[in-house]
Design a protein around this motif. Structure first.
Motif, PDB file in Angstrom:
ATOM      1  N   THR A   1       0.852  -1.188   0.000  1.00  0.00           N
ATOM      2  CA  THR A   1       0.000   0.000   0.000  1.00  0.00           C
ATOM      3  C   THR A   1       0.892   1.243   0.000  1.00  0.00           C
TER       4      THR A   1
ATOM      5  N   TYR B   1      -1.726  10.005  -1.988  1.00  0.00           N
ATOM      6  CA  TYR B   1      -2.305   9.435  -3.190  1.00  0.00           C
ATOM      7  C   TYR B   1      -2.418  10.514  -4.256  1.00  0.00           C
TER       8      TYR B   1
ATOM      9  N   GLN C   1      -9.349   4.951  -3.084  1.00  0.00           N
ATOM     10  CA  GLN C   1      -8.179   4.074  -3.132  1.00  0.00           C
ATOM     11  C   GLN C   1      -7.561   3.928  -1.744  1.00  0.00           C
TER      12      GLN C   1
ATOM     13  N   ARG D   1      -9.781   1.674   0.468  1.00  0.00           N
ATOM     14  CA  ARG D   1      -9.698   0.286   0.014  1.00  0.00           C
ATOM     15  C   ARG D   1      -8.397  -0.355   0.479  1.00  0.00           C
ATOM     16  N   GLU D   2      -7.281   0.340   0.274  1.00  0.00           N
ATOM     17  CA  GLU D   2      -5.984  -0.243   0.623  1.00  0.00           C
ATOM     18  C   GLU D   2      -5.814  -0.412   2.124  1.00  0.00           C
TER      19      GLU D   2
ATOM     20  N   GLU E   1     -10.058  -3.743   1.612  1.00  0.00           N
ATOM     21  CA  GLU E   1      -9.360  -4.878   1.008  1.00  0.00           C
ATOM     22  C   GLU E   1      -8.143  -5.289   1.826  1.00  0.00           C
ATOM     23  N   ASN E   2      -8.138  -4.917   3.094  1.00  0.00           N
ATOM     24  CA  ASN E   2      -6.983  -5.213   3.950  1.00  0.00           C
ATOM     25  C   ASN E   2      -7.446  -5.796   5.287  1.00  0.00           C
TER      26      ASN E   2
END
Length: 448
Positions: free
Chosen positions: A382, A398, A418, A421-422, A426-427
């Motif tokens: 990430t 970002y 993003q 999510r990171e 999604e982690n």
């Protein structure tokens, strides 16, 4: 953007690009070295850039520009031909029978220019008369008798305020004029030559201007003021439009983010104030309730229900009511506006709020630090990094990819999507570790 506004902005950008920097720059290289008044150093810089085969990557470009500009002056008497460019030679400190001229440049037996350079010193006794009177430049083997009379030229390169040279044959050319020509060359050839070379040439121009106390910066400020006044209508319209959109975005970024996230659904939650966005998110670790704390506060938080709790009651925290334990992602619209708008960079932190409860704050930070290896593994891949700070535990930047979206705010939301999510959606590894550290800290170290 309408075509008329775009056209006006292009004109403004061109005029701004032609101006030197508005603020006085840091010291130049020669100023740092304490040699900014040394004539020999100015001479070395100038000859370096004029010499085609020097290791600067400019080839004949600066030499051609300066000679063409010199030829265009009414007082120089010099006529430049590009057919001569490959024949031109340059020498410094050229011995003669009666003195040593600073620089001589010549093209075979067609013409020569004898240069005498002064920065702050005055002309030596009959110096220019003596150079005109010598029969040859012995150091380079050039006999003046071999050069046509109309090809013999003399330049006295000195500040505008300097006294005129003693010899009428010498034309007084100012360093200020030369600096303007070198600046013109830099503007016309932007991005064509090695960056180091153009930086060095600009540094030399800055040295000339600052040492001769030119009022370029004051003039620049005035020109920018005039530019602002002339274009006030366009500028104020743009500023007003942006501020309105920015204010609207402060109050809606959470709703827009919820719409952009796959597996996210805007919901009603009585524990969450109506102005915030209550969101149900399907994460890899399971479905969870989140709050996106949109609004006028600079502290724009994103947090799952379990990371923001009132410690004396099992309630979600919607504000800073104490005692509380608050951990979550945060982006600051006001504090980091410059990074976002100018640099197109979103700054996001995983934050441990220091103001909720001293015991929780200190102990959660300590546990987070002890789990550093596990945290590093969870954020591998990430953009997040461990800061070592007790409050802003993780930090990430970002890119706000404006070119890939319809507008700036869509690009901002995508960068924020993003990040969440990171870091969380999604982690599951990082979420599990934060859950564990949070629950352990509350259970073992917090009393209310």
């Amino acid at each position: 953007m309408s075509r008329s506004i775009a056209t006006e902005l292009t004109k403004i950008q061109r005029r701004l690009a032609a101006l030197p920097e508005a603020e006085e720059p840091p010291p130049t290289t020669l100023q740092v070295l304490g040699r900014s008044t040394q004539e020999r150093d100015w001479q070395q810089f100038l000859v370096h850039f004029l010499t085609p085969d020097a290791s600067h990557g400019l080839d004949h470009a600066v030499l051609e520009h300066v000679l063409a500009a010199l030829s265009a002056r009414d007082d120089s008497g010099y006529a430049f031909s590009r057919f001569d460019i490959d024949e031109i030679q340059i020498a410094q400190e050229v011995p003669t029978s009666d003195g040593v001229p600073d620089v001589v440049m010549w093209a075979s037996d067609e013409w020569f220019i004898c240069w005498e350079l002064k920065v702050h010193a005055s002309e030596g006794e009959d110096q220019t008369d003596r150079y005109v009177g010598v029969d040859s430049f012995d150091g380079i083997g050039l006999d003046k008798a071999d050069v046509p009379t109309d090809g013999q030229h003399y330049v006295f390169l000195a500040p505008e305020s300097a006294s005129s040279p003693a010899a009428d044959e010498f034309v007084h050319i100012s360093w200020e004029w030369l600096a303007a020509e070198l600046q013109s060359f830099l503007m016309e050839s932007y991005d064509e030559y090695p960056a180091r070379t153009t930086a060095q040439l600009k540094d030399f121009v800055d040295t000339i201007r600052s040492e001769l106390t030119m009022t370029e910066y004051q003039e620049n400020q005035q020109e920018m003021v005039e530019l602002y006044v002339e274009n006030y209508g366009v500028i104020s319209d743009l500023e007003e439009a942006f501020e309105e959109e920015w204010s609207e975005f402060e109050s809606t970024w959470g709703d827009r983010l919820a719409q952009s996230l796959a597996g996210a659904e805007r919901t009603e939650d009585t524990e969450v104030p109506a102005e915030y966005a209550a969101v149900q998110i399907e994460m890899e670790s399971g479905e969870r309730r989140w709050t996106f704390r949109q609004g006028k506060s600079d502290w724009s938080w994103l947090f799952p229900r379990e990371w923001w709790t009132k410690l004396d009651e099992d309630l979600a925290v919607s504000d800073a009511t104490k005692p509380n334990a608050r951990v979550g992602l945060v982006h600051r619209l006001d504090r980091h506006q410059t990074e976002a708008v100018r640099d197109h960079t979103l700054v996001v932190h995983l934050r441990n709020a220091p103001s909720g409860h001293d015991s929780f704050y200190d102990n959660f930070a300590a546990r987070f630090s002890d789990a550093r290896t596990e945290i590093e593994e969870a954020i591998d891949g990430t953009k997040f990094t461990i800061t070592g700070n007790k409050s802003n535990l993780l930090r990430a930047e970002y890119p706000i990819n404006v070119d890939a979206h319809d507008d700036f705010f869509d690009a901002y939301v995508e960068a924020l999507a993003q990040a969440i999510r990171e870091a969380t959606i999604e982690n599951p590894e990082l979420v599990e570790k934060i859950d564990r550290l949070y629950e352990t800290t509350v259970a073992e170290d917090v009393s209310v």
